[in-house]
Motif scaffolding. Sequence first.
Motif, short mmCIF file in Angstrom:
data_model
loop_
_atom_site.label_atom_id
_atom_site.label_comp_id
_atom_site.label_asym_id
_atom_site.label_seq_id
_atom_site.Cartn_x
_atom_site.Cartn_y
_atom_site.Cartn_z
N SER A 1 0.82 -1.21 0.00
CA SER A 1 0.00 0.00 0.00
C SER A 1 0.86 1.27 0.00
N SER A 2 2.19 1.09 -0.04
CA SER A 2 3.11 2.24 -0.07
C SER A 2 4.07 2.06 -1.24
N PHE A 3 4.18 3.08 -2.10
CA PHE A 3 4.92 2.91 -3.35
C PHE A 3 5.85 4.09 -3.63
N ILE A 4 7.04 3.75 -4.15
CA ILE A 4 7.98 4.75 -4.65
C ILE A 4 7.96 4.66 -6.17
N PHE A 5 7.74 5.79 -6.83
CA PHE A 5 7.67 5.83 -8.29
C PHE A 5 8.77 6.73 -8.85
N GLY A 6 9.16 6.47 -10.09
CA GLY A 6 10.14 7.31 -10.76
C GLY A 6 11.06 6.50 -11.64
N SER A 7 12.11 7.14 -12.11
CA SER A 7 13.11 6.46 -12.94
C SER A 7 14.11 5.78 -12.01
N SER A 8 15.22 5.31 -12.57
CA SER A 8 16.26 4.67 -11.75
C SER A 8 16.85 5.65 -10.73
N ARG A 9 16.63 6.95 -10.93
CA ARG A 9 17.12 7.93 -9.96
C ARG A 9 16.38 7.82 -8.63
N SER A 10 15.22 7.21 -8.65
CA SER A 10 14.48 7.01 -7.39
C SER A 10 15.13 5.93 -6.54
N SER A 11 16.14 5.24 -7.09
CA SER A 11 16.82 4.16 -6.37
C SER A 11 17.44 4.65 -5.06
N ALA A 12 17.72 5.95 -4.96
CA ALA A 12 18.32 6.50 -3.75
C ALA A 12 17.36 6.45 -2.56
N PHE A 13 16.08 6.27 -2.84
CA PHE A 13 15.09 6.23 -1.77
C PHE A 13 14.77 4.76 -1.48
N LEU A 14 15.47 4.20 -0.52
CA LEU A 14 15.32 2.78 -0.20
C LEU A 14 14.08 2.55 0.66
N THR A 15 13.39 1.46 0.36
CA THR A 15 12.15 1.16 1.09
C THR A 15 12.39 0.95 2.58
N LYS A 16 13.53 0.36 2.94
CA LYS A 16 13.81 0.11 4.36
C LYS A 16 13.98 1.43 5.12
N ASP A 17 14.52 2.45 4.45
CA ASP A 17 14.64 3.77 5.07
C ASP A 17 13.28 4.45 5.16
N TRP A 18 12.54 4.38 4.07
CA TRP A 18 11.23 5.03 4.01
C TRP A 18 10.27 4.43 5.04
N SER A 19 10.39 3.13 5.25
CA SER A 19 9.50 2.41 6.16
C SER A 19 9.42 3.05 7.54
N PHE B 1 9.61 6.14 8.32
CA PHE B 1 8.89 7.42 8.33
C PHE B 1 7.38 7.25 8.16
N ILE B 2 6.97 6.19 7.48
CA ILE B 2 5.55 6.00 7.19
C ILE B 2 4.93 4.88 8.03
N LYS B 3 5.76 4.20 8.83
CA LYS B 3 5.28 3.12 9.70
C LYS B 3 4.61 1.99 8.92
N ASP B 4 5.16 1.70 7.77
CA ASP B 4 4.71 0.57 6.95
C ASP B 4 5.90 -0.37 6.80
N PRO B 5 5.81 -1.62 7.26
CA PRO B 5 6.95 -2.54 7.18
C PRO B 5 7.25 -3.05 5.78
N SER B 6 6.32 -2.85 4.83
CA SER B 6 6.52 -3.44 3.50
C SER B 6 6.19 -2.48 2.35
N PRO B 7 6.96 -1.40 2.19
CA PRO B 7 6.75 -0.53 1.02
C PRO B 7 7.27 -1.22 -0.24
N TYR B 8 6.85 -0.71 -1.39
CA TYR B 8 7.27 -1.31 -2.66
C TYR B 8 7.85 -0.25 -3.58
#
Length: 332
Positions: free
Chosen positions: A69-87, A89-96
């Motif tokens: 239910s949590s998604f990172i979108f963009g080109s390969s430049r979005s690779s800098a935003f890792l799901t484990k880091d984002w998790s 901040f949003i309190k979601d254990p499984s972002p995609y």
Amino acid sequence: MKFTFKQLIIRLLIFGSPIWFLIISYIVFDPFHVIYSYDAYGSNFLKTYNRNRISTETFLRNNPKYKFSSFIFGSSRSSAFLTKDWSTFIKDPSPYHFDAFNDNISGIAGKIKFIEKQGNKISNAILVVDNDTFNESFEKSESIVHLKDYRWEDSTNVFQYHLTFFKSFFKKQYFISFFDLKIFKTFRPYMDEFFKFKYYYTSPSNDFLFPENIELLKKDSLAYYKNDWFPYKPENPKMYEEAIKEHHLKDLRLIADTFESNQTNFKIIIAPLYDQRVFNVNDRALLEKYFGKENVFDYSGKNEFTNYLGNYYEGSHFKPVVGRKIMEQIYQ
């Protein structure tokens, strides 16, 4: 001399055996990983694998279990935003991480429509954009790296999709490089066009990592930053010209409406590119119009991130340390 039908078939099989061998090899080895479904993609090659396919397939295989239910979108430049880091901040254990190489705004909109068709709610989202997000350079190309997945791109015919990959197996003797590397496990200079840098794709989160670059940095960071991966940039870079055109507005509207209907907690991040050119002010105003000024964060131009060469792998991609710091700022 007349041949019976049986003799004709036998001769065709004999003289056509090299072609049959290549066709069967393509089906068996699936060199582009587009025929079969895979649990994970691990370490692959940028120039021969399609990130749209990997992102879509990894999502479909893992979604029944994780209900993303949590998604990172963009080109390969979005690779800098890792799901484990984002998790954190949003309190979601499984972002995609649902990105693609050189993904543009229509690709992002297509993925968002596809996610909704699967019945997923989009609770959190990050969109990493830059000038290239509104570029159609690869829209109609037969580049196997950029081809959009037929399962969410309505205009893509499934047969044409697979035919494009199949034809690429024979272009410029790709198959020679493929079998040479597979048999002898040795990279040779002539393979450079097809096999260059290795990247790593995580599962189930589908983050996109740069293990080879990291290894080279550990080995000799001074030599790393002296190579030609970092092009010259002027002292006073010019602002980008307007990139958002009239036909892009429908995709912006679709994304904005979807976020509104899902009550999505979203952030639009204008990427801190190495070239330090400022994102066009009129384009930024349009993003603020559709998504709200409070949700658009502009890191283009000269700033704490773009001033430091060590924040980049090369002239196109910035490192996860930058992504983490940006998330710290925008979620405070």
